[in-house]
Design a protein around this motif. Sequence first.
Motif, PDB file in Angstrom:
ATOM      1  N   THR A   1       1.103  -1.157  -0.114  1.00 59.26           N
ATOM      2  CA  THR A   1       0.073  -0.001   0.033  1.00 59.26           C
ATOM      3  C   THR A   1       1.084   1.175   0.198  1.00 59.26           C
TER       4      THR A   1
ATOM      5  N   VAL B   1       1.314   5.224   0.377  1.00 55.92           N
ATOM      6  CA  VAL B   1       0.747   6.706   1.060  1.00 55.92           C
ATOM      7  C   VAL B   1       1.132   7.762   0.398  1.00 55.92           C
TER       8      VAL B   1
ATOM      9  N   ALA C   1      -4.010   6.947   1.798  1.00 57.08           N
ATOM     10  CA  ALA C   1      -3.401   5.651   1.346  1.00 57.08           C
ATOM     11  C   ALA C   1      -4.113   5.356   0.007  1.00 57.08           C
TER      12      ALA C   1
ATOM     13  N   THR D   1      -8.510  -5.232   2.657  1.00 53.21           N
ATOM     14  CA  THR D   1      -8.055  -3.694   1.847  1.00 53.21           C
ATOM     15  C   THR D   1      -8.241  -2.562   3.144  1.00 53.21           C
ATOM     16  N   ASP D   2      -9.267  -2.727   3.760  1.00 50.15           N
ATOM     17  CA  ASP D   2      -9.202  -1.382   4.671  1.00 50.15           C
ATOM     18  C   ASP D   2      -8.306  -1.485   5.822  1.00 50.15           C
TER      19      ASP D   2
ATOM     20  N   LYS E   1      -4.760  -0.327   4.348  1.00 53.81           N
ATOM     21  CA  LYS E   1      -4.670   1.123   4.154  1.00 53.81           C
ATOM     22  C   LYS E   1      -4.668   1.755   5.406  1.00 53.81           C
TER      23      LYS E   1
END
Length: 302
Positions: free
Chosen positions: A177, A179, A184, A221-222, A225
Motif C-alpha cells: 500500500t 501513502v 492511502a 483492503t481497509d 490502508k
Amino acid sequence: MGGWSAEREVSLTSGAGIAEALESLGHRVTRIDMDRDVAARLAEARPDLVFNALHGTPGEDGSIQGLLDIMGLRYTHSGLATSVIAIDKVLTKQALVPQGVPMPGGRIVASEELYAGDPLTRPYVLKPVNEGSSVGVAIVTNEGNYGNPISRDATGPWQEFDELLAEPYIRGRELTTAVLGQTALGVTELRPKSGWYDYDAKYTDGLTDHIFPAPVPGEITDACKAIALQAHRLLGCKGCSRSDFRWDDERGVDGLFLLEVNTQPGMTPLSLVPEQARHIGMSYPALVQAIVDEAMRGEALT
C-alpha cells in the motif's frame, strides 16, 4: 540519484524518470549522480529543492538528510529521524508494535550462530537489518539448499553481513500500500511468476504480476490502508511511503502483518507507487509535482 548502494541502478532509473517529469512540468533540473563530492555539487547547483531519488544507504538512512539539513536545503521525502528509524527493521518494530501495528516477531542473530543451528523453527526468514528491495533476504526451509544447519559455504546474506534479523516465515500473499501525504492510495497484490518477490522479481519486467485493486476481502483492503497510514504517521514520513505486507489468507485479518515501511519507494516504470497513483487517476508527472509541492510547503499533504 545513483550513489553506491546495492540499489544504485534502480535509483538511477527512478531519478531519470523524475528528472524528465520535472522538466516536462517546466522545472529547471540538475541531475546529480551522488559521489563523495555531493556537498560541493549541491553548493554549486544552489537548488530551490532537492528531489531525493536515492534508495538504500546513504540516501535513505538519514545520512543525506543530515547533510541537506546542515546545508539548509529543502528536500523531498522523510527527514533525518524518520529515515534512521524506518530503514532499521528493529527500530521500526520498536516504534510501531507498541502502538498496535501487527508485525512479525523475531530477533537479531550473529551470522556465525547460523552455522551451529537454527535461531527459529523452520521455515523462517533472514534479512539484513537495514537494506531494502529484498536485498540479502533468504527464506530458510526444511527443503532448502542452505544445509541444516546452514553451511558456512552456502551462498547467502550470512556471508555479507555480521548480523541478520530472523523472523518467522508468514505463508500467504504479498500485498503493498502506498501513502501519499495523508492518503492511502490502495492495495496491490504481487504475484511472482516463480519463486518469491525478490530483487529480480521487483525490477525485471514480466517476472511479477501486479494486481490492482488486490482481489482480497474488503476488511483486508481497509486494514492495509489503515495500517499503512498509521505507520506513515507514527514514523513521521513525508511525501510518499510504501508499506509492504504478508497476509496469511487462512487467518483473515489476524493473518495480516506489516513487514516494513519504505520511505524512499521506487519511481521506476515497474514501481508500485506510480502504478497505484495512475490507477486512481494521477499521472506520473502529477505524482512528482505533488511530492514537490509538499516539500516546498514544509507541511503534510491533505
